[in-house]
Write a protein that holds these residues in place. Structure first.
Motif, PDB file in Angstrom:
ATOM      1  N   LEU A 205       0.858  -1.171   0.000  1.00  0.00           N
ATOM      2  CA  LEU A 205       0.000   0.000   0.000  1.00  0.00           C
ATOM      3  C   LEU A 205       0.899   1.228   0.000  1.00  0.00           C
ATOM      4  O   LEU A 205       1.777   1.365   0.858  1.00  0.00           O
ATOM      5  CB  LEU A 205      -0.901   0.014   1.235  1.00  0.00           C
ATOM      6  N   ALA A 206       0.723   2.089  -0.992  1.00  0.00           N
ATOM      7  CA  ALA A 206       1.502   3.327  -1.075  1.00  0.00           C
ATOM      8  C   ALA A 206       0.564   4.504  -0.883  1.00  0.00           C
ATOM      9  O   ALA A 206      -0.517   4.550  -1.468  1.00  0.00           O
ATOM     10  CB  ALA A 206       2.189   3.431  -2.434  1.00  0.00           C
ATOM     11  N   TYR A 207       0.964   5.436  -0.067  1.00  0.00           N
ATOM     12  CA  TYR A 207       0.180   6.649   0.189  1.00  0.00           C
ATOM     13  C   TYR A 207       0.889   7.799  -0.508  1.00  0.00           C
ATOM     14  O   TYR A 207       2.031   8.131  -0.187  1.00  0.00           O
ATOM     15  CB  TYR A 207       0.087   6.890   1.693  1.00  0.00           C
ATOM     16  N   TYR A 208       0.236   8.391  -1.485  1.00  0.00           N
ATOM     17  CA  TYR A 208       0.825   9.470  -2.286  1.00  0.00           C
ATOM     18  C   TYR A 208      -0.166  10.618  -2.274  1.00  0.00           C
ATOM     19  O   TYR A 208      -1.295  10.472  -2.750  1.00  0.00           O
ATOM     20  CB  TYR A 208       1.049   8.960  -3.712  1.00  0.00           C
TER      21      TYR A 208
ATOM     22  N   PRO B 276       3.297   8.888 -13.671  1.00  0.00           N
ATOM     23  CA  PRO B 276       2.430   9.392 -14.740  1.00  0.00           C
ATOM     24  C   PRO B 276       0.955   9.071 -14.502  1.00  0.00           C
ATOM     25  O   PRO B 276       0.080   9.816 -14.933  1.00  0.00           O
ATOM     26  CB  PRO B 276       2.952   8.700 -15.996  1.00  0.00           C
ATOM     27  N   GLU B 277       0.665   7.993 -13.805  1.00  0.00           N
ATOM     28  CA  GLU B 277      -0.720   7.600 -13.588  1.00  0.00           C
ATOM     29  C   GLU B 277      -1.458   8.506 -12.610  1.00  0.00           C
ATOM     30  O   GLU B 277      -2.677   8.399 -12.460  1.00  0.00           O
ATOM     31  CB  GLU B 277      -0.805   6.137 -13.113  1.00  0.00           C
ATOM     32  N   THR B 278      -0.758   9.434 -11.969  1.00  0.00           N
ATOM     33  CA  THR B 278      -1.430  10.351 -11.055  1.00  0.00           C
ATOM     34  C   THR B 278      -2.023  11.558 -11.786  1.00  0.00           C
ATOM     35  O   THR B 278      -2.725  12.354 -11.172  1.00  0.00           O
ATOM     36  CB  THR B 278      -0.466  10.848  -9.958  1.00  0.00           C
TER      37      THR B 278
ATOM     38  N   ALA C 223       1.190   2.808 -16.285  1.00  0.00           N
ATOM     39  CA  ALA C 223       1.265   3.053 -14.848  1.00  0.00           C
ATOM     40  C   ALA C 223       2.595   2.521 -14.319  1.00  0.00           C
ATOM     41  O   ALA C 223       3.017   1.431 -14.686  1.00  0.00           O
ATOM     42  CB  ALA C 223       0.096   2.378 -14.141  1.00  0.00           C
ATOM     43  N   GLN C 224       3.248   3.287 -13.483  1.00  0.00           N
ATOM     44  CA  GLN C 224       4.542   2.905 -12.928  1.00  0.00           C
ATOM     45  C   GLN C 224       4.409   2.244 -11.556  1.00  0.00           C
ATOM     46  O   GLN C 224       5.110   1.302 -11.257  1.00  0.00           O
ATOM     47  CB  GLN C 224       5.439   4.134 -12.780  1.00  0.00           C
ATOM     48  N   ARG C 225       3.516   2.783 -10.720  1.00  0.00           N
ATOM     49  CA  ARG C 225       3.467   2.334  -9.332  1.00  0.00           C
ATOM     50  C   ARG C 225       2.067   2.047  -8.805  1.00  0.00           C
ATOM     51  O   ARG C 225       1.929   1.270  -7.878  1.00  0.00           O
ATOM     52  CB  ARG C 225       4.099   3.389  -8.425  1.00  0.00           C
ATOM     53  N   PHE C 226       1.057   2.718  -9.321  1.00  0.00           N
ATOM     54  CA  PHE C 226      -0.283   2.623  -8.746  1.00  0.00           C
ATOM     55  C   PHE C 226      -1.262   2.000  -9.717  1.00  0.00           C
ATOM     56  O   PHE C 226      -1.186   2.237 -10.919  1.00  0.00           O
ATOM     57  CB  PHE C 226      -0.805   4.011  -8.357  1.00  0.00           C
ATOM     58  N   ASP C 227      -2.222   1.230  -9.194  1.00  0.00           N
ATOM     59  CA  ASP C 227      -3.275   0.703 -10.057  1.00  0.00           C
ATOM     60  C   ASP C 227      -4.662   1.072  -9.555  1.00  0.00           C
ATOM     61  O   ASP C 227      -5.661   0.793 -10.195  1.00  0.00           O
ATOM     62  CB  ASP C 227      -3.151  -0.816 -10.232  1.00  0.00           C
TER      63      ASP C 227
END
Length: 102
Positions: free
Chosen positions: A4-7, A41-43, A59-63
């Motif tokens: 889980l990543a919080y951005y 980029p997906e943000t 997407a690099q990190r988030f789905d």
């Protein structure tokens, strides 16, 4: 188990938006913008991806994106709340008859 990543962009007082919901005070340009576009980029909202030259970037990190209504509604009003290629969810029910792209 998945990570889980919080951005999030947040002000020093711990808020994500101004008192009246404004978010125009967050800088987006120069080195900061280049780093975000390269690494996350997906943000970027779907309508902004082509003008920013990242329409074809995977997407690099988030789905998945989870957001509150105050974050979701401005995109909905602009015609595109979703971020591609991610799925988007809100923390409360959507109060619109507008179709949601998944």
């Amino acid at each position: 188990m998945r990570k889980l990543a919080y951005y999030v962009a947040v002000t020093l007082d711990g808020y994500i938006a101004g008192p009246d919901g404004q978010y125009d005070f967050f800088p987006f340009g120069g080195e900061e913008a280049a780093a975000i576009l390269a690494d996350f980029p997906e943000t970027m909202p779907t309508p902004a991806r082509e003008p920013l030259g990242i329409a074809d970037r995977a997407a690099q990190r988030f789905d998945t994106v989870i957001m509150g209504r105050a974050t979701y509604d401005p995109g909905l009003k602009a015609g595109s709340p979703a971020r591609t290629p991610t799925s988007s969810s809100t923390s409360s029910p959507v109060r619109s008859s507008a179709p949601i792209r998944r």
